[in-house]
Design a protein around this motif. Structure first.
Motif, short mmCIF file in Angstrom:
data_model
loop_
_atom_site.label_atom_id
_atom_site.label_comp_id
_atom_site.label_asym_id
_atom_site.label_seq_id
_atom_site.Cartn_x
_atom_site.Cartn_y
_atom_site.Cartn_z
N ARG A 149 0.82 -1.21 0.00
CA ARG A 149 0.00 0.00 0.00
C ARG A 149 0.86 1.26 0.00
NH1 ARG A 149 -2.47 -3.52 3.39
NH2 ARG A 149 -4.58 -4.17 2.84
N SER A 150 2.02 1.18 0.64
CA SER A 150 2.81 2.40 0.80
C SER A 150 3.94 2.51 -0.20
CB SER A 150 3.37 2.48 2.21
OG SER A 150 4.18 1.35 2.47
N ASP A 151 4.40 1.41 -0.74
CA ASP A 151 5.48 1.54 -1.71
C ASP A 151 5.60 0.28 -2.57
OD1 ASP A 151 6.61 -0.28 -0.08
OD2 ASP A 151 8.40 0.85 0.41
N THR A 182 13.96 7.40 -13.98
CA THR A 182 13.60 7.69 -12.60
C THR A 182 14.87 8.09 -11.86
OG1 THR A 182 14.04 5.49 -11.71
CG2 THR A 182 11.88 5.84 -12.73
N SER A 183 14.71 8.49 -10.64
CA SER A 183 15.90 8.81 -9.84
C SER A 183 16.44 7.57 -9.14
CB SER A 183 15.55 9.86 -8.79
OG SER A 183 14.55 9.37 -7.92
N VAL A 184 15.87 6.42 -9.46
CA VAL A 184 16.28 5.18 -8.78
C VAL A 184 17.52 4.62 -9.47
CG1 VAL A 184 15.58 2.89 -8.04
CG2 VAL A 184 13.88 4.73 -8.21
N ASP A 197 13.48 0.79 -3.83
CA ASP A 197 12.10 1.23 -3.90
C ASP A 197 11.82 1.80 -5.28
OD1 ASP A 197 11.52 0.49 -1.41
OD2 ASP A 197 11.36 2.48 -0.56
N LEU A 198 10.67 1.45 -5.81
CA LEU A 198 10.23 2.04 -7.06
C LEU A 198 9.37 3.25 -6.73
CD1 LEU A 198 9.18 -1.28 -8.84
CD2 LEU A 198 11.29 0.03 -9.19
N PRO A 199 9.24 4.19 -7.66
CA PRO A 199 8.34 5.31 -7.42
C PRO A 199 6.95 4.79 -7.07
CG PRO A 199 9.67 5.72 -9.35
CD PRO A 199 9.94 4.30 -8.94
N SER A 200 6.26 5.46 -6.18
CA SER A 200 4.98 4.94 -5.70
C SER A 200 3.87 5.08 -6.74
CB SER A 200 4.59 5.66 -4.41
OG SER A 200 4.52 7.04 -4.63
N GLY A 201 3.97 6.05 -7.64
CA GLY A 201 2.89 6.24 -8.60
C GLY A 201 3.11 5.41 -9.84
#
Lengths: 232, 177
Positions: A149-151, A182-184, A197-201
């Protein structure tokens, strides 16, 4: 030996994160060769790191601390569970098509492409959902995408550790359009493991791709993807 | 950090307790929404937890590591949602400003550092301060700032350089401390 004859003078904007994508890629390349600009960037970055101290300071909401630590503990449980011998299925597939990537990729020599299909269904106690993820790799490797749910997280195993000046970069691709950076950026451990972590959106994102790029990342892929995760 | 690297959640809790407030304050300054700031900080800390093994102390302090993650997440949020409301932060219920009496030497030191940074930033010429704040807190690129302010891109870059150079002097010159 002079290294500054072609310095673009972008160190301040680089440290502030204010370069456009193309400039960022160019300046990142320049940094690899220019010790003068590297020193300038380090100097400015040290300043930029104290800028947050200038803002009004607030108490972090108590619920935020609880939420963070609940996520961390859930992840710790997931890691412990993942440390057990995995039960996965490996299925060789054909090379994926790469719409939106540079034509040069398609013509590049291709090593054996392996696909790891990880299909895990169900909810953990922490509410983390493991969805079916298909990972492509130019060498032996494996991985999975974990959504919660959060990430959202990408976990990889047995990828090649990258040397100085190189990084793995994550790209998001939607049904139309080219892969977006992305910035990842990440590297893997000596054993080839990594978790980011991947971007949440991820709404509308159909594929998560990983390429090897110069340190600092690039605005457009410059190499073949080593991993592709199909989300849809 | 060694304990965090080994998966010690209690050690990570200590990191949150030490840096959670400044992390939240930065996120709130950048996005201007409490709920979004909380999301950004939660994403940043969970990301840090998962990447703890990659913390390199030679590249900066734990606080810099934390704040860089928060800053990057906020920029991601800007790009994702076109949200840039950090210039005039509405106070939607945030009443717990950290202005109470100081209690520890560490807090005294941090407040003193914060005061010095605020003063140094405030002492910059307005045009230089503006481009630095738009870039760092607003997440704007120099070309976007140039468009916003109706200036040549080279002028914006020049102001960034001058402003940061003056900040460097102000924050390293013992006379100014």
């Amino acid at each position: 030996m002079s290294e500054t004859f072609s310095c673009p003078g972008d160190a301040p904007a680089y440290a502030l994160g204010a370069l456009d994508d193309a400039e960022l890629a160019a300046f990142t390349r320049h940094l690899r060769a220019c010790s003068v600009c590297r020193e300038e960037v380090e100097s400015f970055e040290a300043l930029v790191h104290v800028l947050p101290m200038s803002v009004p300071q607030y108490q972090a909401p108590r619920g935020l601390r609880r939420a963070v630590m609940a996520e961390v503990r859930a992840d710790a449980r997931t890691r412990r569970a993942a440390a057990r011998p995995p039960v996965t299925a490996r299925t060789p597939l054909t090379r994926p098509s790469l719409p939106g990537f540079r034509a040069g990729w398609v013509g590049a020599a291709v090593a054996v492409v392996l696909v790891l299909a990880v299909i895990t269904v169900g909810l953990t106690a922490g509410g983390t959902r493991h969805i079916g993820a298909r990972m492509y790799a130019a060498s032996v490797g494996s991985g999975e995408v974990i959504l919660s749910r959060s990430d959202n997280q990408l976990v990889v195993h047995h990828l090649a550790p990258l040397g100085p000046g190189r990084t793995y970069e994550v790209w998001l691709k939607r049904a139309t359009g080219s892969p977006q950076p992305t910035s990842v950026l990440f590297n893997v451990s000596a054993s080839g493991d990594g978790a980011v972590d991947l971007p949440s959106g991820l709404g509308g994102v159909t594929e998560v791709m990983v390429t090897q790029e110069p340190a600092g990342g690039t605005a457009r892929p410059t190499s073949q993807p080593v991993l592709i995760t199909h989300l849809s | 950090m060694d304990l965090v690297r080994d998966g010690d959640t209690r050690a990570f809790e200590v990191i949150f307790d030490r840096h959670g407030n400044v992390a939240f304050s930065l996120a709130y300054r950048m996005c201007g929404r409490r709920a979004l700031a909380e999301d950004i900080v939660q994403e940043a800390f969970t990301s840090l937890w998962r990447s703890g093994a990659r913390y390199d102390r030679t590249r900066g302090s734990v606080r810099s590591w934390v704040l860089s993650a928060v800053h990057n997440r906020a920029i991601d949020a800007f790009r994702r949602d076109s949200i840039r409301e950090g210039k005039n932060v509405p106070d939607d219920g945030l009443t717990e400003r950290l202005e109470g009496p100081t209690r520890t030497a560490e807090e005294v030191e941090r407040r003193d550092e914060a005061r010095r940074v605020r003063e140094a930033l405030g002492a910059l010429p307005g045009d230089q301060r503006k481009v630095i704040e738009l870039a760092y807190f607003g997440g704007f690129s120099h070309s976007e700032i140039a468009e916003l302010l109706g200036l040549p891109a080279g002028t914006v870059k020049g102001r960034m350089r001058l402003g940061l150079a003056k900040l460097k002097v102000a924050l390293t010159d013992p006379v100014s401390l």
